[in-house]
Design a protein around this motif. Structure first.
Motif, PDB file in Angstrom:
ATOM      1  N   GLU A 132      -3.809   4.537   9.869  1.00  0.00           N
ATOM      2  CA  GLU A 132      -4.381   4.665   8.525  1.00  0.00           C
ATOM      3  C   GLU A 132      -3.912   3.546   7.614  1.00  0.00           C
ATOM      4  N   ALA A 133      -2.629   3.205   7.684  1.00  0.00           N
ATOM      5  CA  ALA A 133      -2.086   2.139   6.843  1.00  0.00           C
ATOM      6  C   ALA A 133      -2.705   0.793   7.208  1.00  0.00           C
ATOM      7  N   LEU A 143       0.822  -1.201   0.000  1.00  0.00           N
ATOM      8  CA  LEU A 143       0.000   0.000   0.000  1.00  0.00           C
ATOM      9  C   LEU A 143       0.857   1.252   0.000  1.00  0.00           C
ATOM     10  N   ASP A 144       0.268   2.326  -0.472  1.00  0.00           N
ATOM     11  CA  ASP A 144       0.994   3.571  -0.706  1.00  0.00           C
ATOM     12  C   ASP A 144       1.068   4.438   0.553  1.00  0.00           C
ATOM     13  N   PHE A 145       1.701   3.894   1.577  1.00  0.00           N
ATOM     14  CA  PHE A 145       1.941   4.630   2.818  1.00  0.00           C
ATOM     15  C   PHE A 145       3.429   4.567   3.110  1.00  0.00           C
ATOM     16  N   GLN A 172      -9.307  -0.185  18.102  1.00  0.00           N
ATOM     17  CA  GLN A 172      -9.565   0.133  16.704  1.00  0.00           C
ATOM     18  C   GLN A 172      -8.494  -0.503  15.821  1.00  0.00           C
ATOM     19  N   GLY A 173      -8.925  -1.208  14.797  1.00  0.00           N
ATOM     20  CA  GLY A 173      -8.000  -1.866  13.889  1.00  0.00           C
ATOM     21  C   GLY A 173      -7.640  -3.273  14.308  1.00  0.00           C
ATOM     22  N   GLY A 174      -8.059  -3.692  15.497  1.00  0.00           N
ATOM     23  CA  GLY A 174      -7.770  -5.034  15.963  1.00  0.00           C
ATOM     24  C   GLY A 174      -8.683  -6.070  15.318  1.00  0.00           C
ATOM     25  N   THR A 175      -8.505  -7.307  15.713  1.00  0.00           N
ATOM     26  CA  THR A 175      -9.233  -8.417  15.107  1.00  0.00           C
ATOM     27  C   THR A 175     -10.743  -8.221  15.170  1.00  0.00           C
ATOM     28  N   GLY A 176     -11.265  -7.828  16.317  1.00  0.00           N
ATOM     29  CA  GLY A 176     -12.707  -7.636  16.450  1.00  0.00           C
ATOM     30  C   GLY A 176     -13.238  -6.558  15.514  1.00  0.00           C
TER      31      GLY A 176
END
Length: 160
Positions: A105-106, A97-99, A132-136
């Protein structure tokens, strides 16, 4: 082609990794012919790498999603580097990805890319809420997008 993605805990114990590998291998084998299977993974330590290895071991193809250009250098720890490199070398497709740096965000973009290109999602998840961003969060996102989710958390599993 059957396209199956993965999300899951990075900090599973060695015993849990073995049980998860067995369960994922069974599930992938039941999904159809291995030559028509594409597994999609970010190949992070833990569940992602266990899944990627299972895909390759049954003869499927591996697609890797990396959250940023310097992911290997900045995020892959020494004790995971050999496995990461071996999986990356065997991937048919690597989507970087373009980060510039790994960050919320990435990771969110990587999860969206993975879910968006999957017919199903395997979640190696203990069922507990996550940051936020975790498995759940990824499980909720997939379900919201109408992507079927299979939870893998064998009896006796634990996080390190």
């Amino acid at each position: 082609m059957t396209r199956i993605g993965v999300t899951g805990h990075m900090n599973i114990t060695a015993d849990t990794a073995a049980m998860v590998y067995d369960e994922i291998t069974r599930m992938l084998s039941a999904a159809g012919p291995s030559n028509e299977l594409v597994g999609i993974s970010c190949i992070a330590r833990g569940a992602d790498s266990v899944f990627a290895q299972a895909v390759l071991d049954i003869g499927g193809r591996l697609e890797v999603v990396l959250p940023c250009r310097n992911y290997r250098e900045r995020k892959v720890k020494q004790d995971h580097a050999e496995q990461f490199d071996a999986l990356l070398d065997r991937a048919d497709v690597v989507n970087v990805l373009d980060f510039d740096v790994a960050g919320p965000e990435a990771y969110e973009a990587a999860n969206e890319t993975l879910v968006g290109s999957s017919d199903r999602l395997i979640a190696v998840w203990d069922g507990k809420p996550s940051e936020q961003g975790g498995t759940g969060t990824v499980v909720e996102f997939a379900r919201g997008k109408g992507v079927p989710v299979d939870i893998v958390w064998p009896t006796g599993s634990s996080r390190a």
